[in-house]
Design a protein around this motif. Sequence first.
Motif, PDB file in Angstrom:
ATOM      1  N   ALA A 209       0.852  -1.192   0.000  1.00  0.00           N
ATOM      2  CA  ALA A 209       0.000   0.000   0.000  1.00  0.00           C
ATOM      3  C   ALA A 209       0.886   1.240   0.000  1.00  0.00           C
ATOM      4  O   ALA A 209       0.659   2.192  -0.756  1.00  0.00           O
ATOM      5  N   ALA A 210       1.938   1.220   0.823  1.00  0.00           N
ATOM      6  CA  ALA A 210       2.862   2.355   0.854  1.00  0.00           C
ATOM      7  C   ALA A 210       3.542   2.514  -0.503  1.00  0.00           C
ATOM      8  O   ALA A 210       3.676   3.618  -1.027  1.00  0.00           O
TER       9      ALA A 210
ATOM     10  N   LEU B 260       2.383   1.747  -3.417  1.00  0.00           N
ATOM     11  CA  LEU B 260       1.463   2.346  -4.386  1.00  0.00           C
ATOM     12  C   LEU B 260       1.274   3.835  -4.129  1.00  0.00           C
ATOM     13  O   LEU B 260       1.180   4.632  -5.054  1.00  0.00           O
ATOM     14  N   HIS B 261       1.225   4.212  -2.835  1.00  0.00           N
ATOM     15  CA  HIS B 261       1.074   5.638  -2.531  1.00  0.00           C
ATOM     16  C   HIS B 261       2.317   6.420  -2.948  1.00  0.00           C
ATOM     17  O   HIS B 261       2.216   7.528  -3.462  1.00  0.00           O
ATOM     18  N   PHE B 262       3.481   5.822  -2.694  1.00  0.00           N
ATOM     19  CA  PHE B 262       4.717   6.487  -3.118  1.00  0.00           C
ATOM     20  C   PHE B 262       4.689   6.694  -4.626  1.00  0.00           C
ATOM     21  O   PHE B 262       5.022   7.755  -5.138  1.00  0.00           O
TER      22      PHE B 262
ATOM     23  N   LEU C  67       2.035   6.521  -6.856  1.00  0.00           N
ATOM     24  CA  LEU C  67       0.927   7.244  -7.470  1.00  0.00           C
ATOM     25  C   LEU C  67       0.832   8.678  -6.978  1.00  0.00           C
ATOM     26  O   LEU C  67       0.448   9.561  -7.724  1.00  0.00           O
ATOM     27  N   SER C  68       1.158   8.902  -5.709  1.00  0.00           N
ATOM     28  CA  SER C  68       0.940  10.241  -5.186  1.00  0.00           C
ATOM     29  C   SER C  68       2.221  11.033  -4.971  1.00  0.00           C
ATOM     30  O   SER C  68       2.194  12.250  -4.921  1.00  0.00           O
ATOM     31  N   ARG C  69       3.337  10.338  -4.813  1.00  0.00           N
ATOM     32  CA  ARG C  69       4.581  11.064  -4.582  1.00  0.00           C
ATOM     33  C   ARG C  69       5.506  10.945  -5.793  1.00  0.00           C
ATOM     34  O   ARG C  69       6.628  11.429  -5.761  1.00  0.00           O
ATOM     35  N   GLY C  70       5.040  10.252  -6.817  1.00  0.00           N
ATOM     36  CA  GLY C  70       5.811  10.197  -8.048  1.00  0.00           C
ATOM     37  C   GLY C  70       7.110   9.416  -7.958  1.00  0.00           C
ATOM     38  O   GLY C  70       8.090   9.741  -8.624  1.00  0.00           O
TER      39      GLY C  70
END
Lengths: 547, 175, 400
Positions: free
Chosen positions: C355-356, C358-360, C362-365
């Motif tokens: 999950a981390a 994917l967040h890195f 998708l949201s942090r590029g």
Amino acid sequence: MSQDIVCDCGHKNPEGTILCEACGKPLKDDETKPILNMRYEGSARRSQTYKKTPIDKIWNFFSSVKVGITLIILVLIAVAIGTIFPQDVYIPANADPETFYKDQYGILGEWYKALGFDHLYNSWWFVILLGLLGLSIIVASIDRFVPLHRALKNQKVTRHDRFMKKQRLFGVTLSNSPEKQLEMAAKALKEKRYRVKEEDGNLFAEKGRFSRWGPYVNHIGLIIVLIGGMLRFFPGMYTNEVLWLHEGETASVPGTHDQYYLTNHQFIFQTYDPDDKKYKEALKDAGGAIAKNYQSNVTLYKAEGHPILGEEPKLKKVKNAGVRVNHPLKFDHYQLFQSDYRLGELYKMNFKLIDKRNNQPHGEISVNLFNPKRLYHLGKGFRIKLLDYFPDFYFNKKGEPASKSDNPNNPAFIFKMYSPDHPKGETNFIAIKKNLEPLGKNDYKMVLSGLKTRNVSGFVVKRDFTIWIVFAGAIIFLIGVAQGMYWNHRRIWLKRKGDDIWMSALTNKNWYGLKKDLHYLTGESGLSEPVDRLEEKIYRQERGMKA
Amino acid sequence: MHPRKKRLVIRTVIILLLAAAIGFTIYQIFNKDKTVATGDKAPDFVLTDVNGHQVKLSDFKGKAVMLNFWATWCDPCKKEMPYIENVYKTLNKKKIVILAVNIGESQFAVQNFMDKYHIDFPIVMDKNRDVTDAYHIGPIPTTFFINKDGEIEEKVVGSMPSEKYIRQKLSEIEP
Amino acid sequence: MSMVKISSICLLAAFILYTLATIIFTVAVTGKKFRNKSGENAGKWIGRFGFIVTIIGFIAQMGYFFARWSAEGHVPVSNLFEYTTFFSMMMVFAFMIIYIIYRNNGVGVLTLPIAVVIIAYASVFPHEVEPLIPALQSNWLKVHVTTVALGEGILSLSAATGLVYLLRVVDQSKPSKKTFWLEFVMYSITVMIAFVIISFSFQAAHYNEKFKWINEKGNEAVLVYHMPAIAGPYEGEKISGGFGPLFPSPSWMNGVEAPRKFNTVIWSLLGGVVLYWIIRLILRQRISAALQKILKGVNPPLMDEISYRSVAIGFPIFTLGGLVFAAIWAQQAWTRFWGWDPKEVWALITFLFYAAYLHFRLSRGWHGEKSAWLSVIGFVIIMFNLVFVNLVIAGLHSYA
């Protein structure tokens, strides 16, 4: 007052917007980057726009994905540490949790306990951590969903030149008959199931937009799972009781408010046959029996009416069942599990009355260790009176026989033996491996002549209304991730510039798939294939060419 | 409503809801041990005494009740039994009832104990421990002092130290 | 011939075929530029051949799986040998899917050898046909375990591809933190290989050494070591001949026969050092630098994409199998859908980690290198759950 940003194309964008929602013109752009960052369509995160009240500040804080990732990692680290030593529910039943960790694991164990890692999942700070994670999920989702939705709704067909040029996939075709080629392109795109829009001779094709909502759907699922976890603490939502039941006994099922009763007829423990051809070797290696089946044969009853506590209820049979591991008995939202057992507990003890002088037996009595009788008649003038009974025998501080509990762990008896030649009786004290004559020498004695044991089944009774909430949340989560992960949002823009046709393409992932679509498109329409400028960059760099 | 004001309201509501949820969960975790406490209604029950007579708690409505949970193997229970017996002898039985609940033992064990300690006050037997469970008895002896309205005025866990102590407590609930 | 025998032969065949396929894929990418002038992928035909060999290997491994199933009477995923073998099979399966989508040879260069090492690793554990304890007698055994293995297989593919990406792009001209950690990954692989070699060598020599000790349940027992004891049991007493022990294991290791396993870990780590340096001295350069030369032909953005897509495909499957199906079964067998058993917790950790990731991304590029490092760490977590949680931490899953 927040300031709207009006783009050249006339569209009003909220403050903080990076790319115009309608035409895509970069409003705040890093000129040095050759490829645009298309995250969230360059829309304005709602919380970035103004920071005034404390509520807004809290909101802004939790809206950040950085904070979200930090919380995820904190939870990850906490639960990882929580597996180093066992949780307090898994330490041996006879161990004192206060000293167990220190004794077993030294100073680290002491810290572990002091910081609450021994009951991590019920510790206040872990609950707060999960709560903050929930807050972060909600806030960050709202903050991104609203503007993203707006930006995708307001998309225009005609895009700004700079937007077109700065996409990863971009190409220019010098065309002799641009109308014809665009027409063919539209047809090819429709065949690939794109939704195609036209405006001033320009084309915009899009498919799979719904995959962009995947993250928000799965976050809703997660929130429902967290709510389900919280509801467990609501009175009445969650019942978890243990019932130990001897073979042959009936008891009310705890947690059912005396509505249900259970009789345990028999506990069955089966092991694999050590001569079983298939498993012979493994059974030999295991060095002992391997369990095959744990089963309690029970009858479930329902109490009629609403008996007062303690009252013998009228019971109506509901069903017979064999409760096995993996096969709980289900009734009225309850589940009854076979969860534990004890084999061969003392139940009855038989004693023979023997004339010591000639070893002649004068009958046998059977004492129920859970419900002894006072008098046992043997006939012919012989009878036995039970004077005292100590189920869990020891000598107390005064040196008197006493019982530690009501469990027959170590039964002891004081019998008075009446016989025709001793009408006043003789006293005999009997415990395991002890036979005393406390009031002088006797002519008769009691001798242990038989044991009857029985098994005990340990059941767990559950009623958990949160299961369905957690399950629904998990399903919604899975739908959300599948939606977001297994579909892609692809967009292709075709723009006429005189006789040139510009083409840009964008996807949120799976560029390879998009390129295959483009390959088909260019093959059908004769347009030239756009260049992957990311690959091009590396290709050139590695050959020492200018980027 | 002005959109910005509306937004502030929504944000406030969401944050407060989450804070309440966290607070509630923590509160429940720290208060999950169920007990029957002072001020609660004493759960009604019907149990049988050693002579086979049924005794129902709610039949004593209008009288104060001292309800004692005990077992024959429990030493502190044995210690307080003579005090209770002595108090019982001089009790105004029209106003106050003393009732002891034996936890899960056999008729033999209870009868034997009563004979040995010369106990006259009524003892009922909670064979299946249903009543014991309903009162969430932890360590024994545990004694409840119940007023004439059936509410628990006081709960004493552990052996009561003297006759005087018992009389004192009884006088507090005497109607 | 017995079904067990057939299944062993099939597994051996799969092992050999995968090794062969590794070589073919390596040849297919070696020395190629990732695009020639017309943009065609390099080594196309050799790669197709490698893929066919992989398919035959996979069929052989399926032969192993179903032959063992029929011999055992239940799906063969119930102990460490069976599960680990099945996991490697799912990894190859994931590779085949990705190959069909992308027709890319670079993925095979590392995925297949890792699958080979995992099969070898699995073979060290006892092979006997075992009966199922009551908790495992459920249809959920099939559903839960196979879904988890598939999910983990696909996620591992992400790591293999991420590693290819890193080997391809990390600058090997001078030593740096990145080259150090890449070498560390290479060393970890040699540790696994060393473990297999050492285990088989001592098994072949029938080496054993006995200790009297207090086991994890607090009972006095005899512990048999199959390797010379470097670390003996805590407060143990040697009751046979043989080497050592040089020092006792720490007292807090509470898994089943933990000291023996700890001793094995020490042997593997030391063996890994030896093996690593042998390879390195032969190559006369860092292992990753040598691999970089082979991997010149792969396309970095494509590797990044495949690595990410593997996570995208594997993450929902892992969640379904490792958390949702697991919870449904746990509710039936252990009366609760979630009980914070160490294996459950590590499945949750895997979930949180991806999950981390994917967040890195998708949201942090975080693309490219950063993302590739994360996918490698993800594999470490999966292996930790497979190896350490079973062997070192005691819990309900300690049979598997």
